[in-house]
Design a protein around this motif. Structure first.
Motif, PDB file in Angstrom:
ATOM      1  N   PRO A   1      27.840  50.181  28.585  1.00  0.00           N
ATOM      2  CA  PRO A   1      28.351  51.074  29.628  1.00  0.00           C
ATOM      3  C   PRO A   1      28.785  50.272  30.847  1.00  0.00           C
ATOM      4  CG  PRO A   1      26.338  51.964  28.688  1.00  0.00           C
ATOM      5  CD  PRO A   1      26.489  50.577  28.133  1.00  0.00           C
ATOM      6  N   ILE A   2      29.917  50.647  31.430  1.00  0.00           N
ATOM      7  CA  ILE A   2      30.456  49.937  32.592  1.00  0.00           C
ATOM      8  C   ILE A   2      30.796  50.935  33.689  1.00  0.00           C
ATOM      9  CG2 ILE A   2      32.780  49.944  31.561  1.00  0.00           C
ATOM     10  CD1 ILE A   2      33.335  47.342  33.108  1.00  0.00           C
ATOM     11  N   ARG A   3      30.499  50.565  34.925  1.00  0.00           N
ATOM     12  CA  ARG A   3      30.834  51.405  36.062  1.00  0.00           C
ATOM     13  C   ARG A   3      31.449  50.548  37.163  1.00  0.00           C
ATOM     14  NH1 ARG A   3      24.985  52.820  39.013  1.00  0.00           N
ATOM     15  NH2 ARG A   3      24.636  50.734  39.885  1.00  0.00           N
ATOM     16  N   CYS A   4      32.324  51.153  37.917  1.00  0.00           N
ATOM     17  CA  CYS A   4      32.999  50.488  39.046  1.00  0.00           C
ATOM     18  C   CYS A   4      32.478  51.102  40.340  1.00  0.00           C
ATOM     19  CB  CYS A   4      34.507  50.676  38.935  1.00  0.00           C
ATOM     20  SG  CYS A   4      35.450  50.236  40.420  1.00  0.00           S
ATOM     21  N   HIS A   5      32.214  50.243  41.331  1.00  0.00           N
ATOM     22  CA  HIS A   5      31.838  50.728  42.660  1.00  0.00           C
ATOM     23  C   HIS A   5      33.125  51.191  43.352  1.00  0.00           C
ATOM     24  CE1 HIS A   5      27.641  49.098  42.705  1.00  0.00           C
ATOM     25  NE2 HIS A   5      28.161  48.354  41.746  1.00  0.00           N
ATOM     26  N   ALA A   6      33.440  52.459  43.222  1.00  0.00           N
ATOM     27  CA  ALA A   6      34.737  52.972  43.667  1.00  0.00           C
ATOM     28  C   ALA A   6      34.978  52.741  45.153  1.00  0.00           C
ATOM     29  CB  ALA A   6      34.841  54.457  43.339  1.00  0.00           C
ATOM     30  N   VAL A   7      33.955  52.929  45.976  1.00  0.00           N
ATOM     31  CA  VAL A   7      34.132  52.822  47.427  1.00  0.00           C
ATOM     32  C   VAL A   7      34.505  51.407  47.828  1.00  0.00           C
ATOM     33  CG1 VAL A   7      32.985  53.129  49.654  1.00  0.00           C
ATOM     34  CG2 VAL A   7      32.516  54.730  47.802  1.00  0.00           C
ATOM     35  N   LYS A   8      34.013  50.400  47.093  1.00  0.00           N
ATOM     36  CA  LYS A   8      34.267  48.998  47.444  1.00  0.00           C
ATOM     37  C   LYS A   8      35.459  48.422  46.700  1.00  0.00           C
ATOM     38  CE  LYS A   8      29.310  48.188  48.189  1.00  0.00           C
ATOM     39  NZ  LYS A   8      28.131  47.395  47.748  1.00  0.00           N
ATOM     40  N   PHE A   9      36.087  49.206  45.838  1.00  0.00           N
ATOM     41  CA  PHE A   9      37.173  48.696  45.006  1.00  0.00           C
ATOM     42  C   PHE A   9      38.390  48.307  45.836  1.00  0.00           C
ATOM     43  CE2 PHE A   9      41.171  49.642  42.789  1.00  0.00           C
ATOM     44  CZ  PHE A   9      41.083  48.758  41.720  1.00  0.00           C
ATOM     45  N   GLN A  10      38.970  47.142  45.522  1.00  0.00           N
ATOM     46  CA  GLN A  10      40.227  46.693  46.118  1.00  0.00           C
ATOM     47  C   GLN A  10      41.207  46.400  44.988  1.00  0.00           C
ATOM     48  OE1 GLN A  10      41.234  46.546  49.204  1.00  0.00           O
ATOM     49  NE2 GLN A  10      39.291  47.084  50.196  1.00  0.00           N
ATOM     50  N   PRO A  11      42.395  47.011  45.005  1.00  0.00           N
ATOM     51  CA  PRO A  11      43.351  46.766  43.916  1.00  0.00           C
ATOM     52  C   PRO A  11      43.795  45.316  43.871  1.00  0.00           C
ATOM     53  CG  PRO A  11      44.383  47.996  45.716  1.00  0.00           C
ATOM     54  CD  PRO A  11      42.921  47.944  46.015  1.00  0.00           C
ATOM     55  N   SER A  12      43.909  44.786  42.668  1.00  0.00           N
ATOM     56  CA  SER A  12      44.375  43.412  42.476  1.00  0.00           C
ATOM     57  C   SER A  12      45.898  43.364  42.559  1.00  0.00           C
ATOM     58  CB  SER A  12      43.916  42.892  41.116  1.00  0.00           C
ATOM     59  OG  SER A  12      44.546  43.641  40.080  1.00  0.00           O
ATOM     60  N   LYS A  13      46.458  42.168  42.465  1.00  0.00           N
ATOM     61  CA  LYS A  13      47.916  42.025  42.507  1.00  0.00           C
ATOM     62  C   LYS A  13      48.570  42.774  41.354  1.00  0.00           C
ATOM     63  CE  LYS A  13      48.212  37.602  44.965  1.00  0.00           C
ATOM     64  NZ  LYS A  13      48.666  36.186  44.884  1.00  0.00           N
ATOM     65  N   SER A  14      47.963  42.704  40.168  1.00  0.00           N
ATOM     66  CA  SER A  14      48.552  43.396  39.013  1.00  0.00           C
ATOM     67  C   SER A  14      48.465  44.910  39.189  1.00  0.00           C
ATOM     68  CB  SER A  14      47.857  42.962  37.719  1.00  0.00           C
ATOM     69  OG  SER A  14      46.472  43.225  37.781  1.00  0.00           O
ATOM     70  N   HIS A  15      47.369  45.393  39.824  1.00  0.00           N
ATOM     71  CA  HIS A  15      47.260  46.831  40.098  1.00  0.00           C
ATOM     72  C   HIS A  15      48.349  47.271  41.081  1.00  0.00           C
ATOM     73  CE1 HIS A  15      42.729  46.438  39.039  1.00  0.00           C
ATOM     74  NE2 HIS A  15      43.446  46.727  37.973  1.00  0.00           N
TER      75      HIS A  15
ATOM     76  N   LEU B   1      21.433  60.688  31.056  1.00  0.00           N
ATOM     77  CA  LEU B   1      21.673  60.157  29.714  1.00  0.00           C
ATOM     78  C   LEU B   1      22.696  59.017  29.722  1.00  0.00           C
ATOM     79  CD1 LEU B   1      21.719  63.398  27.514  1.00  0.00           C
ATOM     80  CD2 LEU B   1      20.041  61.549  27.436  1.00  0.00           C
ATOM     81  N   ILE B   2      23.790  59.154  30.462  1.00  0.00           N
ATOM     82  CA  ILE B   2      24.777  58.069  30.456  1.00  0.00           C
ATOM     83  C   ILE B   2      24.245  56.840  31.177  1.00  0.00           C
ATOM     84  CG2 ILE B   2      26.742  59.635  30.243  1.00  0.00           C
ATOM     85  CD1 ILE B   2      27.399  59.143  33.142  1.00  0.00           C
ATOM     86  N   ASP B   3      23.247  57.018  32.065  1.00  0.00           N
ATOM     87  CA  ASP B   3      22.598  55.872  32.693  1.00  0.00           C
ATOM     88  C   ASP B   3      21.571  55.234  31.766  1.00  0.00           C
ATOM     89  OD1 ASP B   3      23.968  55.730  35.124  1.00  0.00           O
ATOM     90  OD2 ASP B   3      22.746  57.292  36.028  1.00  0.00           O
ATOM     91  N   ARG B   4      21.473  55.740  30.535  1.00  0.00           N
ATOM     92  CA  ARG B   4      20.668  55.104  29.498  1.00  0.00           C
ATOM     93  C   ARG B   4      21.536  54.768  28.281  1.00  0.00           C
ATOM     94  NH1 ARG B   4      15.253  55.031  30.068  1.00  0.00           N
ATOM     95  NH2 ARG B   4      14.924  54.866  27.818  1.00  0.00           N
ATOM     96  N   GLY B   5      22.847  54.741  28.465  1.00  0.00           N
ATOM     97  CA  GLY B   5      23.735  54.274  27.405  1.00  0.00           C
ATOM     98  C   GLY B   5      24.337  55.331  26.510  1.00  0.00           C
ATOM     99  N   TRP B   6      24.114  56.622  26.802  1.00  0.00           N
ATOM    100  CA  TRP B   6      24.690  57.692  25.992  1.00  0.00           C
ATOM    101  C   TRP B   6      26.086  58.046  26.506  1.00  0.00           C
ATOM    102  CZ3 TRP B   6      22.051  60.036  21.858  1.00  0.00           C
ATOM    103  CH2 TRP B   6      20.689  59.692  21.721  1.00  0.00           C
TER     104      TRP B   6
END
Length: 498
Positions: A73-87, A47-52
């Protein structure tokens, strides 16, 4: 049916316009909604992959081309995530406070988190309806499901898969330098000053030349670890050790949302008090608007059935509270759902006195790291869902900072990289992200007769239900529901019909 657990929903259809929590339009927010009496984690994943999205047991889907502030709906590719300078700056600030008790002299004003109460115009079934559903759940296993004839007619072949919150990460302030006046502070006999970056480049170039001339690594080269500045991972930044004499004691606890769990019940009253204090201070709620019953309804009542699988995470799937404890008290709680392919953020509330720690951004980074941890236990669990991205509301664009990220196309339900979506959203509040005009919804249910219905405690396909209910005029509503939930869910979820 072969499954032990069932998803049972009661569809309400499209809402009349109600107040928007973002632009404050009194009648500009529109959404489809349904009440979920119980739900499997796989059905919710689909359901959330259809906007619910869910708020308590209420599940809703914005009507994207009609609502005033389209919510993608927005998702982050957690495995590929790199923290930015502000993070990294936020994590360093947090660690300095824990280790040394350093409170930043200045900090940005935090954006308030999304309020589930404002964003969702939820409905609930009548008490009579709730009793009927409860009886069904108790007796469903004992009642016949679909008869042999009905199964043949159905020919069902299942094919398996807010509102979130985080405040913007702080941005480092620009610095200016003043050139020294001639004759003051400079030694004319010394060579002119050079930038550190230039000196590093020159040293690196000299070492590379030495390697080539010696046919290998020079004996004068320092160890590899000291030659280059190795990039720290998110986990490195989160787990930097503090001395034994640290100013504060900090820990994170994952607690299942279950009133039979001793950890959850032991911290319940403290958690309710924290939620109430947060809502009043950050959202300006009246005490009556953030009562214990409201807290329980929106952040504790969950339709998700706890599940475990051999290839799943150790703690299983379901709804959890991730508690942040500082010196023996809870200072923040992140409400999350652990699903087959993602960790889905539901809400965050925190102690207003600790807003200087940017707990919204810090908890998002924690939850991304937690997703990466779970991915090592279950390979397919690799995404972190942040709820909705609202480009038309500038204060809600911060979710796009957690990259690589995707937005969900509202027409074809495929994930598209955020970079490709932003240019379209600059020109229009509502946009179709899939640029192929010939491509449609690949998972739409074309035969509404295959949708499953729960009627008089019996499971049957809609074609059988319609035959029994001669003269029934509910087909348009069932057809709308089936198109919104898609083929996978329509052939698995039990749509309650009185």
């Amino acid at each position: 049916m072969a499954r032990n657990n069932y998803t049972i929903v009661e569809y309400f259809g499209g809402e009349d316009g109600y107040r928007c929590g973002y632009c404050k339009n009194e009648k500009g927010n529109f959404s489809h909604g349904m009440w979920s009496h119980s739900m499997t984690v796989q059905d919710y994943q689909d359901l959330i992959d259809r906007g619910w999205r869910r708020s308590g047991k209420y599940v809703y889907k914005p009507i994207m081309n009609k609502t005033c502030c389209p919510q993608y709906p927005i998702r982050c590719h957690a495995v590929k995530f790199q923290p930015s300078k502000s993070h990294k700056k936020i994590l360093k600030k947090f660690n300095k406070y824990i280790c040394k008790g350093v409170i930043p002299k200045e900090h940005e004003v935090e954006q308030p988190m999304d309020s589930v109460c404002e964003v969702v115009g939820s409905k609930e079934p009548s008490k009579k309806m709730e009793c009927a559903i409860t009886d069904v759940q108790k007796e469903l296993a004992e009642c016949p499901a679909v008869t042999n004839v009905e199964r043949n007619e159905a020919d069902v072949t299942p094919t398996g898969s807010e509102p979130s919150r985080k405040e913007p990460a702080s941005v480092s302030e620009g610095r200016t330098t003043t050139a020294p006046k001639p004759g003051i502070g400079l030694d004319p006999n010394r060579p002119p000053c050079r930038k550190a970056k230039e000196l590093r480049k020159e040293r690196h170039h000299q070492k590379e030349q030495m390697k080539h001339t010696s046919g290998g690594v020079s004996s004068t080269d320092p160890p590899a670890a000291t030659m280059t500045n190795q990039t720290k991972t998110l986990e490195d930044l989160l787990t930097e050790t503090c001395p034994d004499t640290s100013s504060h004691c900090f820990e994170v606890r994952l607690v299942p949302v279950n009133f039979e769990d001793p950890q959850f019940t032991a911290s319940y009253e403290q958690s309710v008090a924290l939620y109430s204090r947060y809502q009043m201070a950050i959202h300006g709620d009246d005490p009556s608007e953030c009562s214990e019953s409201k807290f329980r309804r929106f952040l504790c009542d969950s339709p998700l059935e706890a599940e475990h699988s051999d290839d799943g995470p150790e703690m299983g799937y379901g709804s959890f509270h991730q508690q942040y404890w500082l010196d023996g008290q809870i200072v923040a709680v992140g409400v999350i759902d652990i699903l087959p392919t993602c960790v889905s953020s539901v809400y965050l509330y925190y102690h207003p006195d600790f807003a200087f720690l940017s707990l919204g951004s810090y908890s998002a980074l924690r939850e991304i790291a937690f997703t990466r941890q779970l991915q090592k236990q279950s390979a397919k669990l690799s995404h972190y869902y942040l709820g909705f991205y609202i480009h038309s509301c500038p204060k809600m664009r911060y979710k796009g900072q957690y990259r690589p990220a995707d937005l969900l196309c509202p027409e074809t339900y495929v994930w598209v990289t955020i970079e490709k979506c932003l240019s379209l959203l600059e020109n229009s509040r509502y946009a179709r992200f899939n640029t192929n005009p010939d491509e449609g919804d690949a998972r739409v249910l074309k035969d509404v007769g295959r949708a499953l219905v729960l009627h008089r405690r019996t499971v049957m396909p809609y074609i059988v239900y319609a035959r029994k209910q001669k003269g029934s005029n509910d087909e348009p509503e069932v057809r709308e529901y089936a198109s919104l939930v898609g083929q996978n869910c329509a052939e698995r979820i039990l749509l309650y019909r009185a």
